[in-house]
Scaffold this motif. Structure first.
Motif, PDB file in Angstrom:
ATOM      1  N   GLU A  33       0.839  -1.191   0.000  1.00  0.00           N
ATOM      2  CA  GLU A  33       0.000   0.000   0.000  1.00  0.00           C
ATOM      3  C   GLU A  33       0.875   1.242   0.000  1.00  0.00           C
ATOM      4  O   GLU A  33       1.664   1.455   0.918  1.00  0.00           O
ATOM      5  CB  GLU A  33      -0.913   0.009   1.222  1.00  0.00           C
ATOM      6  N   ASP A  34       0.751   2.048  -1.034  1.00  0.00           N
ATOM      7  CA  ASP A  34       1.456   3.324  -1.096  1.00  0.00           C
ATOM      8  C   ASP A  34       0.522   4.432  -0.636  1.00  0.00           C
ATOM      9  O   ASP A  34      -0.690   4.272  -0.593  1.00  0.00           O
ATOM     10  CB  ASP A  34       1.899   3.631  -2.536  1.00  0.00           C
ATOM     11  N   ILE A  35       1.097   5.555  -0.296  1.00  0.00           N
ATOM     12  CA  ILE A  35       0.323   6.772  -0.116  1.00  0.00           C
ATOM     13  C   ILE A  35       0.403   7.536  -1.435  1.00  0.00           C
ATOM     14  O   ILE A  35       1.473   7.988  -1.842  1.00  0.00           O
ATOM     15  CB  ILE A  35       0.874   7.636   1.035  1.00  0.00           C
ATOM     16  N   CYS A  36      -0.713   7.610  -2.115  1.00  0.00           N
ATOM     17  CA  CYS A  36      -0.767   8.347  -3.379  1.00  0.00           C
ATOM     18  C   CYS A  36      -1.696   9.544  -3.195  1.00  0.00           C
ATOM     19  O   CYS A  36      -2.910   9.377  -3.021  1.00  0.00           O
ATOM     20  CB  CYS A  36      -1.251   7.456  -4.515  1.00  0.00           C
ATOM     21  N   SER A  37      -1.134  10.724  -3.216  1.00  0.00           N
ATOM     22  CA  SER A  37      -1.881  11.944  -2.935  1.00  0.00           C
ATOM     23  C   SER A  37      -2.520  12.503  -4.200  1.00  0.00           C
ATOM     24  O   SER A  37      -1.852  12.679  -5.220  1.00  0.00           O
ATOM     25  CB  SER A  37      -0.943  12.988  -2.318  1.00  0.00           C
ATOM     26  N   CYS A  38      -3.831  12.781  -4.129  1.00  0.00           N
ATOM     27  CA  CYS A  38      -4.524  13.477  -5.215  1.00  0.00           C
ATOM     28  C   CYS A  38      -4.238  14.969  -5.014  1.00  0.00           C
ATOM     29  O   CYS A  38      -4.895  15.619  -4.202  1.00  0.00           O
ATOM     30  CB  CYS A  38      -6.026  13.247  -5.150  1.00  0.00           C
ATOM     31  N   ALA A  39      -3.291  15.508  -5.731  1.00  0.00           N
ATOM     32  CA  ALA A  39      -2.824  16.858  -5.434  1.00  0.00           C
ATOM     33  C   ALA A  39      -2.940  17.781  -6.632  1.00  0.00           C
ATOM     34  O   ALA A  39      -2.858  17.356  -7.786  1.00  0.00           O
ATOM     35  CB  ALA A  39      -1.373  16.826  -4.958  1.00  0.00           C
ATOM     36  N   ASP A  40      -3.142  19.058  -6.340  1.00  0.00           N
ATOM     37  CA  ASP A  40      -3.198  20.080  -7.381  1.00  0.00           C
ATOM     38  C   ASP A  40      -1.774  20.387  -7.840  1.00  0.00           C
ATOM     39  O   ASP A  40      -0.895  20.631  -7.016  1.00  0.00           O
ATOM     40  CB  ASP A  40      -3.859  21.341  -6.822  1.00  0.00           C
ATOM     41  N   PRO A  41      -1.528  20.401  -9.166  1.00  0.00           N
ATOM     42  CA  PRO A  41      -0.157  20.594  -9.659  1.00  0.00           C
ATOM     43  C   PRO A  41       0.364  22.022  -9.561  1.00  0.00           C
ATOM     44  O   PRO A  41       1.565  22.248  -9.723  1.00  0.00           O
ATOM     45  CB  PRO A  41      -0.255  20.172 -11.130  1.00  0.00           C
ATOM     46  N   GLY A  42      -0.515  23.003  -9.293  1.00  0.00           N
ATOM     47  CA  GLY A  42      -0.041  24.394  -9.245  1.00  0.00           C
ATOM     48  C   GLY A  42      -0.960  25.264  -8.429  1.00  0.00           C
ATOM     49  O   GLY A  42      -1.635  26.131  -8.980  1.00  0.00           O
ATOM     50  N   ASN A  43      -0.966  25.060  -7.126  1.00  0.00           N
ATOM     51  CA  ASN A  43      -1.907  25.795  -6.292  1.00  0.00           C
ATOM     52  C   ASN A  43      -1.295  26.083  -4.925  1.00  0.00           C
ATOM     53  O   ASN A  43      -1.763  25.603  -3.892  1.00  0.00           O
ATOM     54  CB  ASN A  43      -3.211  25.004  -6.136  1.00  0.00           C
ATOM     55  N   LEU A  44      -0.229  26.881  -4.905  1.00  0.00           N
ATOM     56  CA  LEU A  44       0.356  27.281  -3.625  1.00  0.00           C
ATOM     57  C   LEU A  44      -0.605  28.202  -2.892  1.00  0.00           C
ATOM     58  O   LEU A  44      -1.335  28.967  -3.520  1.00  0.00           O
ATOM     59  CB  LEU A  44       1.694  27.988  -3.864  1.00  0.00           C
ATOM     60  N   GLN A  49       3.777  20.828  -8.243  1.00  0.00           N
ATOM     61  CA  GLN A  49       4.592  19.706  -8.711  1.00  0.00           C
ATOM     62  C   GLN A  49       6.039  19.809  -8.245  1.00  0.00           C
ATOM     63  O   GLN A  49       6.785  18.830  -8.329  1.00  0.00           O
ATOM     64  CB  GLN A  49       4.519  19.596 -10.235  1.00  0.00           C
ATOM     65  N   LYS A  50       6.440  20.966  -7.761  1.00  0.00           N
ATOM     66  CA  LYS A  50       7.772  21.108  -7.163  1.00  0.00           C
ATOM     67  C   LYS A  50       7.773  20.713  -5.689  1.00  0.00           C
ATOM     68  O   LYS A  50       8.804  20.797  -5.026  1.00  0.00           O
ATOM     69  CB  LYS A  50       8.256  22.552  -7.315  1.00  0.00           C
ATOM     70  N   LEU A  51       6.610  20.300  -5.183  1.00  0.00           N
ATOM     71  CA  LEU A  51       6.449  19.842  -3.793  1.00  0.00           C
ATOM     72  C   LEU A  51       6.756  20.961  -2.800  1.00  0.00           C
ATOM     73  O   LEU A  51       7.342  20.726  -1.734  1.00  0.00           O
ATOM     74  CB  LEU A  51       7.332  18.619  -3.522  1.00  0.00           C
ATOM     75  N   GLU A  52       6.303  22.177  -3.137  1.00  0.00           N
ATOM     76  CA  GLU A  52       6.599  23.346  -2.306  1.00  0.00           C
ATOM     77  C   GLU A  52       5.454  23.728  -1.370  1.00  0.00           C
ATOM     78  O   GLU A  52       5.597  24.659  -0.584  1.00  0.00           O
ATOM     79  CB  GLU A  52       6.925  24.548  -3.212  1.00  0.00           C
ATOM     80  N   GLY A  53       4.307  23.059  -1.452  1.00  0.00           N
ATOM     81  CA  GLY A  53       3.156  23.455  -0.653  1.00  0.00           C
ATOM     82  C   GLY A  53       3.099  22.767   0.698  1.00  0.00           C
ATOM     83  O   GLY A  53       3.760  21.750   0.936  1.00  0.00           O
ATOM     84  N   PHE A  54       2.274  23.317   1.609  1.00  0.00           N
ATOM     85  CA  PHE A  54       2.209  22.701   2.929  1.00  0.00           C
ATOM     86  C   PHE A  54       1.502  21.347   2.891  1.00  0.00           C
ATOM     87  O   PHE A  54       1.791  20.472   3.710  1.00  0.00           O
ATOM     88  CB  PHE A  54       1.582  23.644   3.960  1.00  0.00           C
ATOM     89  N   GLU A  55       0.614  21.129   1.917  1.00  0.00           N
ATOM     90  CA  GLU A  55       0.008  19.807   1.808  1.00  0.00           C
ATOM     91  C   GLU A  55       1.001  18.785   1.253  1.00  0.00           C
ATOM     92  O   GLU A  55       0.912  17.591   1.580  1.00  0.00           O
ATOM     93  CB  GLU A  55      -1.259  19.876   0.960  1.00  0.00           C
ATOM     94  N   ASN A  56       1.969  19.230   0.449  1.00  0.00           N
ATOM     95  CA  ASN A  56       3.064  18.347   0.054  1.00  0.00           C
ATOM     96  C   ASN A  56       3.864  17.910   1.269  1.00  0.00           C
ATOM     97  O   ASN A  56       4.225  16.738   1.415  1.00  0.00           O
ATOM     98  CB  ASN A  56       4.004  19.046  -0.935  1.00  0.00           C
ATOM     99  N   LYS A  57       4.157  18.861   2.151  1.00  0.00           N
ATOM    100  CA  LYS A  57       4.949  18.553   3.348  1.00  0.00           C
ATOM    101  C   LYS A  57       4.192  17.592   4.267  1.00  0.00           C
ATOM    102  O   LYS A  57       4.785  16.664   4.841  1.00  0.00           O
ATOM    103  CB  LYS A  57       5.281  19.837   4.111  1.00  0.00           C
ATOM    104  N   ILE A  58       2.890  17.818   4.413  1.00  0.00           N
ATOM    105  CA  ILE A  58       2.093  16.953   5.283  1.00  0.00           C
ATOM    106  C   ILE A  58       1.968  15.557   4.672  1.00  0.00           C
ATOM    107  O   ILE A  58       2.033  14.547   5.383  1.00  0.00           O
ATOM    108  CB  ILE A  58       0.712  17.575   5.543  1.00  0.00           C
ATOM    109  N   ALA A  59       1.807  15.471   3.354  1.00  0.00           N
ATOM    110  CA  ALA A  59       1.743  14.164   2.689  1.00  0.00           C
ATOM    111  C   ALA A  59       3.035  13.387   2.925  1.00  0.00           C
ATOM    112  O   ALA A  59       3.004  12.173   3.180  1.00  0.00           O
ATOM    113  CB  ALA A  59       1.490  14.349   1.194  1.00  0.00           C
TER     114      ALA A  59
END
Length: 292
Positions: A33-44, A49-59
């Motif tokens: 089982e992986d953690i696969c995040s349904c994430a917005d590619p450009g919504n700081l 996609q650069k993994l710069e958002g706080f939801e990237n950090k929490i994921a």
């Protein structure tokens, strides 16, 4: 598997054993089982996609805590999000959604925030709510059809309102970012902005600009402005929900530090006899937010 390895009886025992090991490894990876995040590619400040958002950090924090790989399925967080991601099995978690969102199974909340009002400190304003009559004389920026927009209309505040698109296209219209309302307040293009708290907090902290930021309240249950935020999984995925709930409990402090790093205004609430009675405190890191 047989096609993949191309085993024949003429191969050496070493080759056969190596192939069997490879097949076992592939099978293990497919069932893990992986953690696969349904994430917005450009919504700081949420994700990109650069993994710069706080939801990237929490994921990443979630995946590290569960000792699972983290991957992403990129999809703009607009209409059709659940239908085109979770329901299709493209990913298995959305890091930030309202806790009462009926389309998904949500975890326990991991923060609470609200729409906010922002204006420049040097304007000499002291507006504390949408009921202040001075709002009828000021230019107000607000996302079209958002709860604050509806609450303004209820109060007859229409003619002096500047509407901003709630949809953001980072490729073709990067100038219409979620933070444009805040930027326009800073640049004196509008007097007051009504915007989602995490967006406002991020842009204020990013620019280190002296804005006043007031959490909004609503007396109309049809247009709530304060929300508990949870993680979301597919309906029925109780096992993953349970794991995420455990991470939220175990890593509460680390999650709060991430939110503070991004300037997210986090509301604390007082509860009496199982019911929320009022918001009593705002914890917002270094932001100039002091209203209770």
């Amino acid at each position: 598997m047989i096609r993949f390895c191309e085993i024949s009886f003429r191969k050496s025992l070493r080759t056969i054993l190596s192939c069997l090991f490879l097949m076992a490894f592939i099978g293990q990876r497919a069932s893990a089982e992986d953690i696969c995040s349904c994430a917005d590619p450009g919504n700081l400040p949420f994700s990109n996609q650069k993994l710069e958002g706080f939801e990237n950090k929490i994921a990443q924090l979630v995946a590290d805590t569960l000792k699972l790989p983290l991957s992403y399925y990129w999809f703009a967080h607009q209409r059709g999000l659940v239908r085109n991601t979770l329901k299709l099995g493209k990913c298995n978690v959305i890091i930030g959604v309202p806790s009462n969102w009926g389309q998904v199974l949500t975890t326990k909340p991991y923060y609470r925030t609200s729409y906010v009002m922002v204006y420049k400190k040097d304007r000499g304003l002291s507006i504390q709510s949408l009921n202040d009559p001075v709002l009828k004389t000021l230019k107000i920026g607000v996302l079209i059809n958002s709860p604050p927009h509806q609450l303004l209309a209820e109060r007859g505040i229409i003619e002096n309102v500047v509407g901003y698109s709630p949809f953001f296209d980072p490729i073709f219209h990067p100038e219409e970012s979620p933070g444009k309302v805040v930027e326009d307040v800073m640049n004196a293009k509008i007097d007051v902005g009504l915007v989602w708290g995490p967006v406002a907090g991020f842009y204020i902290k990013k620019r280190n600009f002296p804005l006043v930021m007031i959490p909004l309240t609503s007396d109309n249950p049809r247009f709530p402005v304060t929300f508990d935020i949870s993680m979301a999984v597919r309906k029925g995925d109780q096992e993953l929900k349970k794991k995420l709930d455990q991470v939220i409990d175990l890593k509460h402090v680390e999650i709060q530090h991430i939110l503070e790093e991004y300037g997210v205004p986090v509301l604390q609430k007082t509860v009496s006899v199982g019911k929320e009675i009022k918001t009593t405190q705002v914890s917002d890191g270094s932001l100039p937010l002091k209203n209770d």
